[in-house]
Write a protein that holds these residues in place. Sequence first.
Motif, mmCIF file in Angstrom:
data_model
loop_
_atom_site.group_PDB
_atom_site.id
_atom_site.type_symbol
_atom_site.label_atom_id
_atom_site.label_comp_id
_atom_site.label_asym_id
_atom_site.label_seq_id
_atom_site.Cartn_x
_atom_site.Cartn_y
_atom_site.Cartn_z
ATOM 1 N N GLY A 35 0.808 -1.213 0.000
ATOM 2 C CA GLY A 35 0.000 0.000 0.000
ATOM 3 C C GLY A 35 0.840 1.262 0.000
ATOM 4 N N TRP A 36 0.196 2.350 -0.380
ATOM 5 C CA TRP A 36 0.763 3.687 -0.285
ATOM 6 C C TRP A 36 -0.099 4.513 0.668
ATOM 7 N N PHE A 37 0.583 5.234 1.542
ATOM 8 C CA PHE A 37 -0.063 6.173 2.440
ATOM 9 C C PHE A 37 0.659 7.507 2.329
ATOM 10 N N ARG A 38 0.047 8.564 2.840
ATOM 11 C CA ARG A 38 0.715 9.862 2.820
ATOM 12 C C ARG A 38 0.372 10.629 4.091
ATOM 13 N N GLN A 39 1.270 11.558 4.411
ATOM 14 C CA GLN A 39 1.048 12.387 5.587
ATOM 15 C C GLN A 39 1.455 13.817 5.267
ATOM 16 N N ALA A 40 0.487 14.709 5.347
ATOM 17 C CA ALA A 40 0.728 16.129 5.137
ATOM 18 C C ALA A 40 1.062 16.783 6.475
ATOM 19 N N PRO A 41 1.739 17.919 6.440
ATOM 20 C CA PRO A 41 2.087 18.604 7.692
ATOM 21 C C PRO A 41 0.858 18.883 8.555
ATOM 22 N N GLY A 42 0.952 18.486 9.812
ATOM 23 C CA GLY A 42 -0.137 18.752 10.746
ATOM 24 C C GLY A 42 -1.331 17.831 10.612
ATOM 25 N N LYS A 43 -1.206 16.828 9.748
ATOM 26 C CA LYS A 43 -2.335 15.894 9.541
ATOM 27 C C LYS A 43 -1.898 14.477 9.839
ATOM 28 N N GLU A 44 -2.898 13.622 10.014
ATOM 29 C CA GLU A 44 -2.608 12.214 10.253
ATOM 30 C C GLU A 44 -2.270 11.514 8.940
ATOM 31 N N ARG A 45 -1.577 10.398 9.059
ATOM 32 C CA ARG A 45 -1.274 9.598 7.882
ATOM 33 C C ARG A 45 -2.577 9.067 7.293
ATOM 34 N N GLU A 46 -2.700 9.159 5.965
ATOM 35 C CA GLU A 46 -3.937 8.719 5.330
ATOM 36 C C GLU A 46 -3.652 7.750 4.193
ATOM 37 N N PHE A 47 -4.617 6.918 3.947
ATOM 38 C CA PHE A 47 -4.537 5.914 2.884
ATOM 39 C C PHE A 47 -4.589 6.581 1.521
ATOM 40 N N VAL A 48 -3.780 6.053 0.590
ATOM 41 C CA VAL A 48 -3.787 6.535 -0.788
ATOM 42 C C VAL A 48 -4.248 5.426 -1.741
ATOM 43 N N ALA A 49 -3.537 4.289 -1.703
ATOM 44 C CA ALA A 49 -3.864 3.197 -2.628
ATOM 45 C C ALA A 49 -3.278 1.907 -2.094
ATOM 46 N N ALA A 50 -3.881 0.786 -2.496
ATOM 47 C CA ALA A 50 -3.396 -0.528 -2.080
ATOM 48 C C ALA A 50 -3.534 -1.505 -3.226
ATOM 49 N N ILE A 51 -2.674 -2.524 -3.206
ATOM 50 C CA ILE A 51 -2.681 -3.531 -4.257
ATOM 51 C C ILE A 51 -2.402 -4.888 -3.637
ATOM 52 N N SER A 52 -3.131 -5.890 -4.094
ATOM 53 C CA SER A 52 -2.993 -7.221 -3.533
ATOM 54 C C SER A 52 -1.735 -7.905 -4.056
ATOM 55 N N GLN A 53 -1.438 -9.077 -3.472
ATOM 56 C CA GLN A 53 -0.250 -9.847 -3.841
ATOM 57 C C GLN A 53 -0.138 -10.042 -5.350
ATOM 58 N N SER A 54 -1.238 -10.423 -5.947
ATOM 59 C CA SER A 54 -1.245 -10.745 -7.379
ATOM 60 C C SER A 54 -1.376 -9.508 -8.255
ATOM 61 N N GLY A 55 -1.841 -8.408 -7.652
ATOM 62 C CA GLY A 55 -2.108 -7.201 -8.421
ATOM 63 C C GLY A 55 -3.516 -7.138 -8.970
ATOM 64 N N TYR A 94 5.067 10.634 1.194
ATOM 65 C CA TYR A 94 4.422 9.407 0.745
ATOM 66 C C TYR A 94 5.202 8.196 1.249
ATOM 67 N N TYR A 95 4.466 7.276 1.868
ATOM 68 C CA TYR A 95 5.060 6.096 2.469
ATOM 69 C C TYR A 95 4.588 4.824 1.777
ATOM 70 N N CYS A 96 5.518 3.921 1.616
ATOM 71 C CA CYS A 96 5.241 2.588 1.114
ATOM 72 C C CYS A 96 5.041 1.661 2.313
ATOM 73 N N ALA A 97 4.096 0.736 2.211
ATOM 74 C CA ALA A 97 3.820 -0.182 3.304
ATOM 75 C C ALA A 97 3.643 -1.596 2.776
ATOM 76 N N ALA A 98 4.061 -2.569 3.599
ATOM 77 C CA ALA A 98 3.986 -3.968 3.193
ATOM 78 C C ALA A 98 3.306 -4.821 4.253
ATOM 79 N N ASP A 99 2.518 -5.744 3.784
ATOM 80 C CA ASP A 99 1.866 -6.730 4.636
ATOM 81 C C ASP A 99 2.209 -8.118 4.115
ATOM 82 N N PRO A 100 3.281 -8.729 4.621
ATOM 83 C CA PRO A 100 3.658 -10.056 4.158
ATOM 84 C C PRO A 100 3.055 -11.181 4.989
ATOM 85 N N ARG A 101 2.221 -10.842 5.959
ATOM 86 C CA ARG A 101 1.782 -11.845 6.928
ATOM 87 C C ARG A 101 0.333 -12.305 6.776
ATOM 88 N N THR A 102 -0.483 -11.543 6.059
ATOM 89 C CA THR A 102 -1.907 -11.865 6.001
ATOM 90 C C THR A 102 -2.153 -13.245 5.421
#
Length: 127
Positions: A35-55, A94-102
């Motif tokens: 997934g991709w998330f983003r955080q603007a100054p003074g705001k909480e981190r928010e979701f941008v987009a996500a993609i499954s293992q296979s795409g 903009y932050y990249c995030a990984a979930d290898p455990r689900t």
Amino acid sequence: QVQLVESGGGLVQAGGSLRLSCAASGLTFSRSNMGWFRQAPGKEREFVAAISQSGRTIKYADSVKGRFTISRDNAQNTMYLQMNILQPEDTAIYYCAADPRTGYSTASSAYTSYNYWGQGTQVTVSS
């Protein structure tokens, strides 16, 4: 050791485009939901987009739908975010995030779904 390294951020004028990359190592990328998330100054981190293992499963925040495109290359252990028609309100780290455990293929917008995070890349959109 899991590493996620973002790149491609920068300064762009409103209406312009950028392509972010997230290079992953230390995990089985093809079995990781991402997934991709983003955080603007003074705001909480928010979701941008996500993609499954296979795409095959993709999810976007309403604010970026139609402008941003998430993709992945499992052979290169890399995820991308193509950002078009950028607006000043897209300015954030903009932050990249990984979930290898689900264990199954899904695209989650939940911050808590992700176990690993990159250091972030700054995107600044001028008006």
